[in-house]
Design an enzyme around this catalytic site. Sequence first.
Site, PDB file in Angstrom:
ATOM      1  N   CYS A  93       6.202  -8.220   3.663  1.00  0.00           N
ATOM      2  CA  CYS A  93       7.577  -7.557   3.953  1.00  0.00           C
ATOM      3  C   CYS A  93       8.468  -8.577   4.139  1.00  0.00           C
ATOM      4  O   CYS A  93       8.090  -9.766   4.512  1.00  0.00           O
ATOM      5  CB  CYS A  93       7.634  -6.778   5.415  1.00  0.00           C
ATOM      6  SG  CYS A  93       6.617  -5.328   5.313  1.00  0.00           S
ATOM      7  N   CYS A 151       4.823  -3.036  14.470  1.00  0.00           N
ATOM      8  CA  CYS A 151       5.402  -2.794  13.100  1.00  0.00           C
ATOM      9  C   CYS A 151       4.487  -2.555  11.943  1.00  0.00           C
ATOM     10  O   CYS A 151       4.711  -1.550  11.065  1.00  0.00           O
ATOM     11  CB  CYS A 151       6.331  -3.989  12.856  1.00  0.00           C
ATOM     12  SG  CYS A 151       7.398  -3.647  11.402  1.00  0.00           S
ATOM     13  N   CYS A 152       3.376  -3.378  11.767  1.00  0.00           N
ATOM     14  CA  CYS A 152       2.538  -2.920  10.742  1.00  0.00           C
ATOM     15  C   CYS A 152       1.908  -1.543  10.930  1.00  0.00           C
ATOM     16  O   CYS A 152       1.432  -1.082   9.892  1.00  0.00           O
ATOM     17  CB  CYS A 152       1.535  -4.199  10.736  1.00  0.00           C
ATOM     18  SG  CYS A 152       1.823  -5.543  10.125  1.00  0.00           S
ATOM     19  N   CYS A 196      -2.473  -7.887   8.427  1.00  0.00           N
ATOM     20  CA  CYS A 196      -1.408  -6.664   8.692  1.00  0.00           C
ATOM     21  C   CYS A 196      -2.513  -5.598   9.294  1.00  0.00           C
ATOM     22  O   CYS A 196      -2.097  -4.654  10.244  1.00  0.00           O
ATOM     23  CB  CYS A 196      -0.804  -6.235   7.754  1.00  0.00           C
ATOM     24  SG  CYS A 196      -1.843  -5.161   6.447  1.00  0.00           S
ATOM     25  N   CYS A 233       8.804 -11.108   7.240  1.00  0.00           N
ATOM     26  CA  CYS A 233       7.681 -11.749   7.797  1.00  0.00           C
ATOM     27  C   CYS A 233       6.822 -12.515   6.606  1.00  0.00           C
ATOM     28  O   CYS A 233       5.673 -12.896   6.838  1.00  0.00           O
ATOM     29  CB  CYS A 233       6.601 -10.660   8.452  1.00  0.00           C
ATOM     30  SG  CYS A 233       7.252  -9.674   9.670  1.00  0.00           S
TER      31      CYS A 233
END
Length: 246
Positions: free
Chosen positions: A206, A124-125, A232, A209
Amino acid sequence: MRPVRHERALSPDLSVAALNARYEGAPAEDILHAGLRFWAGGIAVVSSFGADAAVLLHMAAGINPHVPVLFVDTKMLFPQTLEYQARLAADLGLTDVRRIGVARSELRRADPMGALHLRDADACCQLRKVAPLAQAMTLFQASITGRKRHQAATRADMAVFETDPAGRIRINPLAGWSAQDLADYRDRHDLPPHPLVAEGYPSLGCVPCTSRVQPGEDPRAGRWRGQSKTECGIHFGPKGAERIAQ
């Protein structure tokens, strides 16, 4: 590729080692001014507009308010962060804040349900932060970050000047600053805090998280809570070690 044009203007042998020998321990303003001068027109500030962002951005605005500022919008940031970004940029007179991020078509393909972070936070990062910043940085020869050594073990040996994997110069003017140094600077210049800091978020990322930090916890304990992940990955060191989380 290193910014040879700027290196020749300063010295025939302006290496990262030479820069660190010259500027380690120097005032942050001097380091920042040197970077903005040596790579003028080819350098950008990378900022999350997070808890400590105002300090570096205030310094940069005082030297050159027109320097490009790259702000990665993951489409999962706190609304307060987006509001703070707009307010702080206006207050400081920054004229070239570039809000970058992954294309919505790519998000629909790679993360259609917006749940990639639940099964693979690193992926996702990579999708929402690493790739967009890497693309944006192709326009520049150098970057400036607000990382500090005291923030995490992964940053404890961070140099003031680094070379990133793409061969660009990366500058960390606040590397040697403590949390108290930051607080003193904010107070001295009456800089507005991120609104979520007072609500228990000393480190912001985010929404999915990031969680509140309890008294006595490490300031970054709320990032990827319950996972071994602590960074990240948008800035990696020369040997591939993670160096920063925004």
